[in-house]
Design an enzyme around this catalytic site. Structure first.
Site, short mmCIF file in Angstrom:
data_model
loop_
_atom_site.label_atom_id
_atom_site.label_comp_id
_atom_site.label_asym_id
_atom_site.label_seq_id
_atom_site.Cartn_x
_atom_site.Cartn_y
_atom_site.Cartn_z
N TYR A 110 0.80 -1.53 0.11
CA TYR A 110 -0.68 0.16 0.08
C TYR A 110 1.20 1.00 -0.16
O TYR A 110 1.57 1.72 1.13
CB TYR A 110 -1.23 0.01 1.10
N HIS A 178 0.01 -11.75 1.41
CA HIS A 178 -0.54 -11.21 0.39
C HIS A 178 -2.11 -11.81 -0.54
O HIS A 178 -2.87 -11.96 -0.67
CB HIS A 178 0.22 -9.94 0.11
N SER A 258 -12.14 -5.27 2.21
CA SER A 258 -13.74 -4.33 1.76
C SER A 258 -14.97 -4.86 1.76
O SER A 258 -15.99 -4.46 0.60
CB SER A 258 -12.69 -4.39 -0.13
N PRO A 259 -15.78 -4.05 2.48
CA PRO A 259 -16.48 -4.78 3.32
C PRO A 259 -17.46 -4.11 3.03
O PRO A 259 -18.98 -4.43 3.00
CB PRO A 259 -16.59 -4.69 4.76
N LEU A 260 -17.22 -2.95 2.27
CA LEU A 260 -18.46 -1.82 1.83
C LEU A 260 -18.44 -2.10 0.74
O LEU A 260 -18.50 -1.33 -0.30
CB LEU A 260 -18.16 -0.74 2.60
N ARG A 262 -15.50 -1.72 -1.52
CA ARG A 262 -14.90 -0.60 -2.03
C ARG A 262 -15.47 1.42 -2.03
O ARG A 262 -15.10 2.23 -2.40
CB ARG A 262 -14.17 -0.49 -3.11
N GLY A 263 -16.74 1.14 -0.43
CA GLY A 263 -17.48 2.78 -0.96
C GLY A 263 -18.62 1.89 -1.28
O GLY A 263 -19.46 2.72 -1.02
N PHE A 264 -18.57 1.59 -2.18
CA PHE A 264 -20.36 1.27 -3.33
C PHE A 264 -21.56 1.16 -2.50
O PHE A 264 -21.99 1.88 -2.64
CB PHE A 264 -19.79 0.10 -4.25
N GLY A 268 -22.19 6.35 -1.58
CA GLY A 268 -21.47 7.76 -1.94
C GLY A 268 -20.64 7.50 -4.01
O GLY A 268 -20.39 8.87 -3.33
N1 LIG Z 1 -5.69 -8.48 1.35
C1 LIG Z 1 -6.47 -7.72 0.27
O1 LIG Z 1 -6.49 -8.17 -0.12
C2 LIG Z 1 -6.91 -6.17 0.40
C3 LIG Z 1 -7.45 -6.08 -0.42
C4 LIG Z 1 -8.08 -4.73 -0.97
C5 LIG Z 1 -8.24 -3.83 0.98
N2 LIG Z 1 -7.83 -4.74 1.92
C6 LIG Z 1 -8.10 -4.33 3.21
O2 LIG Z 1 -9.75 -3.54 3.56
C7 LIG Z 1 -9.38 -2.71 3.86
C8 LIG Z 1 -11.36 -1.89 3.16
O3 LIG Z 1 -10.77 -2.07 2.10
P1 LIG Z 1 -11.34 -0.85 0.88
O4 LIG Z 1 -10.77 0.67 1.57
O5 LIG Z 1 -11.14 -1.24 -0.44
O6 LIG Z 1 -13.23 -1.26 1.10
P2 LIG Z 1 -14.26 -0.75 1.95
O7 LIG Z 1 -13.96 -0.67 3.30
O8 LIG Z 1 -15.56 -1.46 1.41
O9 LIG Z 1 -14.40 1.01 1.58
C9 LIG Z 1 -13.78 1.73 1.76
C10 LIG Z 1 -15.19 3.27 0.79
O10 LIG Z 1 -15.62 3.62 1.80
C11 LIG Z 1 -16.18 4.45 1.98
N3 LIG Z 1 -16.68 4.15 3.40
C12 LIG Z 1 -16.16 4.19 4.50
N4 LIG Z 1 -17.42 4.23 5.39
C13 LIG Z 1 -18.29 4.83 5.21
C14 LIG Z 1 -20.11 4.92 5.17
N5 LIG Z 1 -20.39 5.22 6.59
N6 LIG Z 1 -20.25 5.60 4.23
C15 LIG Z 1 -20.29 4.93 3.00
N7 LIG Z 1 -19.11 5.11 2.51
C16 LIG Z 1 -17.97 4.58 3.66
C17 LIG Z 1 -14.21 5.67 2.25
O11 LIG Z 1 -15.44 6.26 1.95
P3 LIG Z 1 -14.46 7.69 3.16
O12 LIG Z 1 -13.00 7.69 3.29
O13 LIG Z 1 -15.39 8.54 2.43
O14 LIG Z 1 -14.97 7.74 4.40
C18 LIG Z 1 -13.82 4.35 1.41
O15 LIG Z 1 -13.22 5.15 0.21
C19 LIG Z 1 -8.18 -2.43 3.39
O16 LIG Z 1 -7.63 -0.95 3.87
C20 LIG Z 1 -7.64 -2.51 2.83
O17 LIG Z 1 -6.92 -2.71 4.72
C21 LIG Z 1 -7.23 -5.68 1.80
#
Ligand SMILES: NC(=O)c1ccc[n+]([C@@H]2O[C@H](COP(=O)([O-])OP(=O)(O)OC[C@H]3O[C@@H](n4cnc5c(N)ncnc54)[C@H](OP(=O)(O)O)[C@@H]3O)[C@@H](O)[C@H]2O)c1
Length: 384
Positions: A110, A178, A258-260, A262-264, A268
Site C-alpha cells: 500500500y 498477501h 473491502s466490506p463495503l 470499496r465504498g459502493f 456515496g
Molecule cells: N487483502 C487484500 O487483498 C485487500 C484488498 C483490498 C483491501 N484490503 C484491506 O481492506 C480495507 C478496506 O478495504 P477498502 O478500502 O478496499 O474498502 P471498503 O472498506 O469496503 O470501502 C472503503 C471506502 O468506503 C468509504 N466508506 C467508509 N465508511 C463509509 C460509510 N459509512 N458510508 C459511506 N462510505 C464509507 C470510504 O470513503 P471515506 O474515506 O470517504 O469514508 C472508502 O473510500 C483496506 O484498508 C485494506 O486494509 C485488503
C-alpha cells in the site's frame, strides 16, 4: 490540547483494561453460535464500559483477540483517491483507538510503503495494546511494486524486518501472505512463519485470497489465525468455494476485506464519480465502470430501503450483515472521515433477527451483480 490528550488516554486505558478482562472470559470459538450479532450478546458484563464488542480470530495458540470491527488503513494513502493530510489521518486513527478499535490493517504494497509508515507513526505509541497487521508477498523494489510475487523464505524474512522497522514494533501482531506465490509452496511459507514466530518476530499469521486446499496445507504446518479475502453482499465467493467452511472446521478466523465493496455499498458512489487516475484502482475494475455502477445501484437501493425502516444506513446494513454471519468474522472497513468511523462503529447499536437478515439476503440475491470484481490480471493472482 495536552489536557484533552490526557482525557483521551484515560478513556483508552479504561477500554484496554476491559479488553484484558474480556480475554479471560471469551468463549471458545467453536462453541460460539453463528447467530445475529448484538452489542448485548457479545459484550459480556465485563465489557459494558467499552463502545464496541470484541471477537477472537483463530483458536488455541493462534487465538487473537480484537475489536469486532477493524480499521483498514489503506485508503489513507493508497488506492482510494484523495485523502486528508497526514496529521488529519493520524488524528482519525487515534480517534479509532480511543473508540476501542484494536485491529488496524495495512500492507507493504500500500503506497508502497507509505501506508505502513503512516500506521507506524500514528499507532506505535499504542504498542502492545492495539494491533497493526501487515502483509508480505507483492514484490517491492526500491519502493515500487513490480507486479510479481515473492514469498521465498529469505524475502519474507527481509520484508518482516523492514515492516518491523516501519511499524516501529519488536514483533508483528499478525503477518499475512498477501497473495500466494506460485513458485513457493504454502508449506514452505508456513514453515518460514513458524521460524519467525520462534524468534519472536511474528505472533500470528494469515493468508489472503487462497483456496480451501491451500489453507489446509498451510494450517497443518503452522496454525493460521485468519484468512483475509474479499467478502460482502456483492461478492460471496467464500461461501461457495469452501473457504468459510474450512475456517469454521479448523477454527480459523475470517477478515472480510473491502466490506463495503470499496465504498459502493455506502451509497456515496455513482456513475459520475471521478476516481483519481493516479491513486485509485477502482477505475480499473469492471464493477466500477459507469454502466456497471448504474446497474448495481439497484443493490444499494435495496440496502437503503431495508435500512430506512430500521434507522440504519446502507453501510451499517452491509457491515451488520457480515458481522451476523459468524462470531469469528471481523470486517475491516476503511475510511478517511470521522463521521464514517462513527457510523460504522454504530452498526453495533442495531440488533436484527435471523429472519430480517434472510429477507435482506433474498432481496439482494434477486439482483444480478454487473461486472467482475477484478480485471484479468488481478484475478490471476487470486486462488479460486
Ligand atoms: N487483502 C487484500 O487483498 C485487500 C484488498 C483490498 C483491501 N484490503 C484491506 O481492506 C480495507 C478496506 O478495504 P477498502 O478500502 O478496499 O474498502 P471498503 O472498506 O469496503 O470501502 C472503503 C471506502 O468506503 C468509504 N466508506 C467508509 N465508511 C463509509 C460509510 N459509512 N458510508 C459511506 N462510505 C464509507 C470510504 O470513503 P471515506 O474515506 O470517504 O469514508 C472508502 O473510500 C483496506 O484498508 C485494506 O486494509 C485488503
Amino acid at each position: 490540547m495536552e489536557a484533552n490528550k490526557g482525557i483521551n488516554r484515560r478513556r483508552f486505558l479504561k477500554a484496554t483494561a476491559a479488553i484484558g478482562t474480556a480475554l479471560a472470559v471469551q468463549p471458545a470459538i467453536d462453541q460460539a453460535k453463528a447467530s445475529h450479532t448484538t452489542r448485548h450478546e457479545e459484550s459480556s458484563s465485563t465489557l459494558k464500559n467499552v463502545d464496541i464488542p470484541y471477537r477472537t480470530l483463530g483458536t488455541g495458540q493462534a487465538a487473537f483477540h480484537v475489536s469486532a470491527l477493524g480499521f483498514g488503513v489503506m485508503g489513507m494513502t493508497y488506492n482510494r483517491s484523495q485523502h486528508p493530510d497526514k496529521q488529519a489521518c493520524i488524528r482519525l486513527l487515534h480517534e479509532a483507538v480511543e473508540r476501542g478499535v484494536t485491529l488496524f490493517d495495512t500492507a507493504i504494497i500500500y503506497g508502497p510503503l507509505t501506508n505502513e509508515n503512516l500506521a507506524g507513526e500514528a499507532l506505535a505509541e499504542f504498542k502492545g495494546r492495539i494491533n497493526v497487521t501487515t502483509k508480505f508477498g507483492h514484490e517491492v523494489i526500491n519502493g515500487k511494486g513490480t507486479g510479481r510475487q515473492d514469498s521465498r523464505p529469505a524475502t519474507i524474512r527481509r520484508y518482516c524486518e523492514e515492516s518491523l522497522r516501519r511499524l516501529r514494533l519488536d514483533s508483528l501482531p499478525l503477518f499475512y501472505q498477501h497473495r500466494a506465490d506460485p513458485n513457493v509452496p504454502a508449506e514452505e511459507v508456513a514453515q518460514t512463519i513458524a521460524d519467525l514466530m520462534k524468534e519472536g518476530k511474528v505472533r500470528h499469521w494469515g493468508m489472503c485470497e487462497v483456496s480451501a486446499d491451500t489453507i489446509r496445507r498451510a494450517h497443518a504446518v503452522c496454525p493460521l489465525t485468519a484468512i483475509q479475502s474479499e467478502y460482502h453482499l456483492m461478492h460471496r465467493l467464500v461461501e461457495e468455494n469452501g473457504v468459510l467452511e474450512v475456517c469454521r472446521e479448523l477454527g480459523i478466523g475470517f477478515v472480510p476485506y473491502s466490506p463495503l465493496n470499496r465504498g459502493f455499498l455506502g451509497g456515496g458512489i455513482n456513475e459520475y464519480t471521478v476516481f483519481d487516475p493516479h491513486n485509485d484502482n477502482r477505475q480499473t475494475l469492471p464493477r466500477f465502470q459507469p454502466e456497471a455502477i448504474r446497474a448495481n445501484m439497484r443493490i444499494v437501493n435495496v440496502l437503503q430501503q431495508f435500512g430506512r425502516t430500521r434507522g440504519m444506513t446502507s453501510a451499517q446494513v452491509a457491515l451488520g450483515w457480515l458481522l451476523q454471519k459468524a462470531p469469528w468474522i471481523v470486517p475491516i472497513p476503511g475510511t478517511t472521515k470521522r463521521s464514517h468511523l462513527e457510523e460504522n462503529l454504530r452498526t453495533f447499536d442495531f440488533s436484527l433477527t435471523a429472519e430480517e437478515w434472510h429477507e435482506l439476503e433474498t432481496a439482494v440475491s434477486a439482483i444480478p451483480v454487473v461486472g467482475d470484481r477484478y480485471n484479468a490480471e488481478q484475478e490471476r493472482q487470486v486462488e479460486g
